[in-house]
Design a protein around this motif. Structure first.
Motif, PDB file in Angstrom:
ATOM      1  N   PHE A 276       1.133  -1.413  -0.320  1.00 55.63           N
ATOM      2  CA  PHE A 276      -0.585  -0.015  -0.588  1.00 55.63           C
ATOM      3  C   PHE A 276       0.732   0.761   0.414  1.00 55.63           C
ATOM      4  N   SER A 277       2.068   1.022   0.080  1.00 57.56           N
ATOM      5  CA  SER A 277       2.788   2.569   0.123  1.00 57.56           C
ATOM      6  C   SER A 277       2.731   2.901   0.700  1.00 57.56           C
ATOM      7  N   PHE A 278       3.796   2.461   2.523  1.00 56.86           N
ATOM      8  CA  PHE A 278       2.987   2.895   3.684  1.00 56.86           C
ATOM      9  C   PHE A 278       4.368   2.606   4.336  1.00 56.86           C
ATOM     10  N   THR A 279       6.016   2.477   3.513  1.00 59.05           N
ATOM     11  CA  THR A 279       6.978   2.188   4.110  1.00 59.05           C
ATOM     12  C   THR A 279       6.852   2.874   5.563  1.00 59.05           C
ATOM     13  N   GLY A 280       6.677   3.846   5.670  1.00 57.59           N
ATOM     14  CA  GLY A 280       7.247   4.291   7.023  1.00 57.59           C
ATOM     15  C   GLY A 280       6.179   4.459   7.706  1.00 57.59           C
ATOM     16  N   TRP A 281       5.468   3.842   7.917  1.00 56.73           N
ATOM     17  CA  TRP A 281       4.135   3.183   9.101  1.00 56.73           C
ATOM     18  C   TRP A 281       4.329   1.785   9.711  1.00 56.73           C
ATOM     19  N   LYS A 282       5.360   1.233   8.740  1.00 51.94           N
ATOM     20  CA  LYS A 282       5.881  -0.755   9.949  1.00 51.94           C
ATOM     21  C   LYS A 282       5.124  -0.796  10.406  1.00 51.94           C
ATOM     22  N   ILE A 283       3.990  -1.318   9.842  1.00 51.28           N
ATOM     23  CA  ILE A 283       2.904  -2.158  10.646  1.00 51.28           C
ATOM     24  C   ILE A 283       2.847  -3.502   9.665  1.00 51.28           C
ATOM     25  N   GLY A 284       2.966  -4.765  10.316  1.00 53.06           N
ATOM     26  CA  GLY A 284       3.259  -5.406   9.561  1.00 53.06           C
ATOM     27  C   GLY A 284       2.767  -6.957  10.429  1.00 53.06           C
ATOM     28  N   TRP A 285       2.078  -8.089   9.982  1.00 55.54           N
ATOM     29  CA  TRP A 285       2.164  -9.337  11.088  1.00 55.54           C
ATOM     30  C   TRP A 285       2.754 -10.456  10.493  1.00 55.54           C
ATOM     31  N   CYS A 286       2.652 -11.553  11.453  1.00 50.11           N
ATOM     32  CA  CYS A 286       2.932 -13.239  11.019  1.00 50.11           C
ATOM     33  C   CYS A 286       1.781 -14.164  11.152  1.00 50.11           C
ATOM     34  N   SER A 287       1.249 -14.892  10.609  1.00 49.10           N
ATOM     35  CA  SER A 287       0.052 -15.205  10.491  1.00 49.10           C
ATOM     36  C   SER A 287       0.451 -17.232  10.620  1.00 49.10           C
ATOM     37  N   GLY A 288      -0.071 -17.939  11.082  1.00 51.52           N
ATOM     38  CA  GLY A 288       0.052 -19.289  10.657  1.00 51.52           C
ATOM     39  C   GLY A 288      -0.905 -20.109  11.835  1.00 51.52           C
ATOM     40  N   PRO A 289       0.546 -21.633  12.768  1.00 55.77           N
ATOM     41  CA  PRO A 289      -0.003 -22.428  13.399  1.00 55.77           C
ATOM     42  C   PRO A 289       0.201 -21.303  14.712  1.00 55.77           C
ATOM     43  N   ALA A 290      -1.058 -21.980  15.213  1.00 55.36           N
ATOM     44  CA  ALA A 290      -1.382 -21.376  16.871  1.00 55.36           C
ATOM     45  C   ALA A 290       0.108 -20.891  17.430  1.00 55.36           C
ATOM     46  N   GLU A 291       0.981 -22.105  17.134  1.00 56.40           N
ATOM     47  CA  GLU A 291       2.179 -22.577  18.533  1.00 56.40           C
ATOM     48  C   GLU A 291       3.609 -21.856  18.211  1.00 56.40           C
ATOM     49  N   LEU A 292       3.300 -21.438  16.560  1.00 61.85           N
ATOM     50  CA  LEU A 292       4.981 -20.974  16.304  1.00 61.85           C
ATOM     51  C   LEU A 292       4.445 -19.341  15.858  1.00 61.85           C
ATOM     52  N   VAL A 293       3.383 -18.891  16.049  1.00 60.01           N
ATOM     53  CA  VAL A 293       2.829 -17.683  16.463  1.00 60.01           C
ATOM     54  C   VAL A 293       3.045 -17.622  17.541  1.00 60.01           C
ATOM     55  N   ALA A 294       3.063 -17.772  18.334  1.00 59.61           N
ATOM     56  CA  ALA A 294       3.306 -17.636  19.937  1.00 59.61           C
ATOM     57  C   ALA A 294       4.370 -17.699  20.240  1.00 59.61           C
ATOM     58  N   ALA A 295       5.216 -18.350  19.935  1.00 60.09           N
ATOM     59  CA  ALA A 295       6.529 -18.219  19.954  1.00 60.09           C
ATOM     60  C   ALA A 295       7.101 -16.825  19.671  1.00 60.09           C
ATOM     61  N   ALA A 296       6.390 -16.021  18.178  1.00 57.28           N
ATOM     62  CA  ALA A 296       7.252 -15.342  18.376  1.00 57.28           C
ATOM     63  C   ALA A 296       6.299 -13.666  19.091  1.00 57.28           C
ATOM     64  N   ARG A 297       4.898 -14.116  19.384  1.00 57.15           N
ATOM     65  CA  ARG A 297       4.513 -13.680  20.561  1.00 57.15           C
ATOM     66  C   ARG A 297       4.984 -13.111  21.552  1.00 57.15           C
ATOM     67  N   THR A 298       5.687 -14.226  22.105  1.00 54.13           N
ATOM     68  CA  THR A 298       7.360 -14.124  23.277  1.00 54.13           C
ATOM     69  C   THR A 298       7.857 -13.131  23.424  1.00 54.13           C
ATOM     70  N   VAL A 299       8.749 -13.724  22.402  1.00 51.98           N
ATOM     71  CA  VAL A 299       9.753 -12.650  21.365  1.00 51.98           C
ATOM     72  C   VAL A 299       9.447 -11.105  21.151  1.00 51.98           C
ATOM     73  N   LYS A 300       8.291 -10.683  20.611  1.00 51.95           N
ATOM     74  CA  LYS A 300       7.691  -9.170  20.390  1.00 51.95           C
ATOM     75  C   LYS A 300       6.740  -9.003  21.679  1.00 51.95           C
ATOM     76  N   GLN A 301       6.984  -9.963  22.772  1.00 52.40           N
ATOM     77  CA  GLN A 301       6.687  -8.469  24.310  1.00 52.40           C
ATOM     78  C   GLN A 301       7.778  -8.300  24.816  1.00 52.40           C
ATOM     79  N   PHE A 302       8.728  -8.846  24.660  1.00 58.58           N
ATOM     80  CA  PHE A 302       9.773  -7.929  25.235  1.00 58.58           C
ATOM     81  C   PHE A 302      10.505  -7.175  23.902  1.00 58.58           C
ATOM     82  N   LEU A 303      10.301  -7.133  23.464  1.00 57.00           N
ATOM     83  CA  LEU A 303      10.945  -6.475  21.984  1.00 57.00           C
ATOM     84  C   LEU A 303      10.305  -4.628  22.111  1.00 57.00           C
ATOM     85  N   THR A 304       9.346  -5.042  22.030  1.00 61.39           N
ATOM     86  CA  THR A 304       8.903  -3.731  21.400  1.00 61.39           C
ATOM     87  C   THR A 304       7.374  -3.883  22.018  1.00 61.39           C
ATOM     88  N   PHE A 305       6.665  -4.469  22.879  1.00 64.47           N
ATOM     89  CA  PHE A 305       5.463  -4.360  23.337  1.00 64.47           C
ATOM     90  C   PHE A 305       4.565  -4.170  22.438  1.00 64.47           C
TER      91      PHE A 305
END
Ligand SMILES: Cc1ncc(COP(=O)(O)O)c(C=O)c1O
Length: 423
Positions: A276-305
């Motif tokens: 959408f030509s909004f590179t400066g917004w820095k909004i991204g996502w990951c999706s998939g199996p609950a276990e894999l998303v949970a692993a990323a979420r656990t890290v993200k919680q302490f990176l930037t919340f």
């Protein structure tokens, strides 16, 4: 203000050990002491200040080249960001969110409207039904959180090279090793033997990127099946970066999660920036199996919340726009690709026409690192030597990557400047 403690902890071979706070060490020399007291001089560092895992990670080439472009007034075809805004409806949605009190922390997994919009997007475009969705600070944070959450020290990450520069950094931060699979010009095809050769006994994650930066390739069905069967046979998790999923001019993007047996082992990453030509917004996502998303979420919680709340709402609005927005952007970029490729041909440089992304590689017939270092002075254009994306520096030593996500008049001016190279 930051508080200093009298005691800090330093790393030693044997783990953490106490040492006097560095800031509290006396500075100065006897000669400079006004009171005449003998003050010890600066203490020579007894160990490197920087962590070993930063070895080889200086300033990124994009930062360096963008600074060079600013300093010299050159046209910046180095970094991949558009010079026009995305849909005004999405901007209005951001303003509305700012004005309606959406200014505090988002929930850790992301605002519900955006998580739902991502689910809807995966369903509508690919028939995927991810178990879970996590909103991140751009695809960049999703990549970092995935690698930190899925790799242990000593694990190996199989990655296509050339690769986006944050991959190497995040693999190193996780204490893992990268095992590149080299894609060679001019076709940049995935060779089965190269993939087999990279699959060591410690392989744990296969980090895929399609559509692929910097080659502009869209991996075909045969290549994806090769990767999928390697993941299934070796029980690997596939982390797939699909930020260019909608910028495809030839062929069709197939998410690897749609291949048999892959949805349950694939974490799919994308973001709002390119589509959408909004590179400066820095909004991204990951999706998939609950276990894999949970692993990323656990890290993200302490990176930037969680943050960027108004832009998360606006990104939900962007994802819900009619598909014609994506088509318009794609056609616009296709025309710009063709315009820049024609300019490169006219300048005597040989472009490898890309099927996707923002980038075209051209063979400049000489050492590309030197060529790019001299280019701003010679003709006022900045570009990136493709070899910076490779471990194997010889694999593409004469290739230069140019970004074409710029206004028509900017590309025309860059092409005219490049044409002056021959004269
Ligand atoms: C392959 C690839 N992945 C990820 C990113 C970063 O995406 P974001 O800006 O959403 O963090 C980029 C940006 O250039 C990219 O080229």
């Amino acid at each position: 203000m930051m508080r200093r403690s009298d005691t800090q902890y330093d790393r030693s071979e044997h783990g953490l050990r106490k040492c006097p706070a560095r800031e509290a060490r006396p500075q100065g020399t006897a000669a400079s002491s006004r009171a005449g007291r003998v003050v010890p001089g600066p203490v020579a560092p007894t160990m490197p200040r920087r962590a070993a895992r930063l070895a080889g990670l200086g300033t990124t080439i994009f930062t360096e080249m963008s600074a060079l472009a600013q300093r010299t007034g050159a046209i910046n075809l180095g970094q991949g960001f558009p010079d026009t805004d995305g849909p005004p409806e999405a901007i209005e949605a951001a303003v509305a969110a700012l004005r309606s009190g959406e200014n505090q922390y988002a929930p850790l997994p992301g605002v519900p409207a955006l998580r739902e919009a991502v689910r809807e997007h995966q369903r509508r475009h690919y028939g995927l039904e991810p178990e879970d969705v996590l909103i991140t600070f751009g695809a960049t944070e999703a990549i970092a959180a995935a690698l930190l959450g899925l790799c242990d020290p000593g694990d190996e990450v199989v990655v296509l090279e050339p690769y986006y520069d944050s991959y190497a950094a995040c693999i190193a931060f996780a204490g893992a090793q990268r095992r590149p699979v080299t894609l060679r010009p001019p076709g940049f095809a995935l060779e089965p033997e190269a993939l087999r050769g990279a699959l060591g006994p410690r392989a744990r994650v296969l980090l895929l990127n399609t559509p692929h930066n910097p080659t502009g390739r869209v991996l075909d069905r045969t290549e994806l099946e090769l990767i999928a069967s390697a993941c299934r046979e070796r029980d690997l998790v596939c982390v797939t970066d699909e930020v260019y999923e909608h910028l495809v001019y030839e062929g069709r993007h197939v998410p690897i999660a749609t291949l048999p047996g892959m949805a349950e082992r694939t974490l799919t990453i994308s973001s709002i920036g390119k589509s959408f030509s909004f590179t400066g917004w820095k909004i991204g996502w990951c999706s998939g199996p609950a276990e894999l998303v949970a692993a990323a979420r656990t890290v993200k919680q302490f990176l930037t919340f969680a943050g960027g709340t108004p832009l998360q709402h606006a990104s939900a609005a962007a994802l819900r726009l009619a598909p014609s927005h994506l088509e318009v952007l794609r056609e616009d970029l296709r025309a710009k690709r063709d315009q820049l490729c024609a300019g490169l041909v006219a300048a005597g440089l040989a472009p490898l026409i890309p099927a996707a992304t923002y980038f075209v590689n051209a063979d400049v017939g000489t050492d590309a690192v030197r060529f790019c270092a001299e280019l701003p002075e010679r003709c006022g254009v900045v570009a990136i030597p493709t070899s910076v994306f490779y471990d194997d520096k010889q694999a593409a030593s004469t290739l230069v990557r140019f970004a074409f996500c710029k206004r028509e008049e900017v590309i025309a001016q860059a092409a005219a400047r490049l044409a002056s190279l021959g004269s």
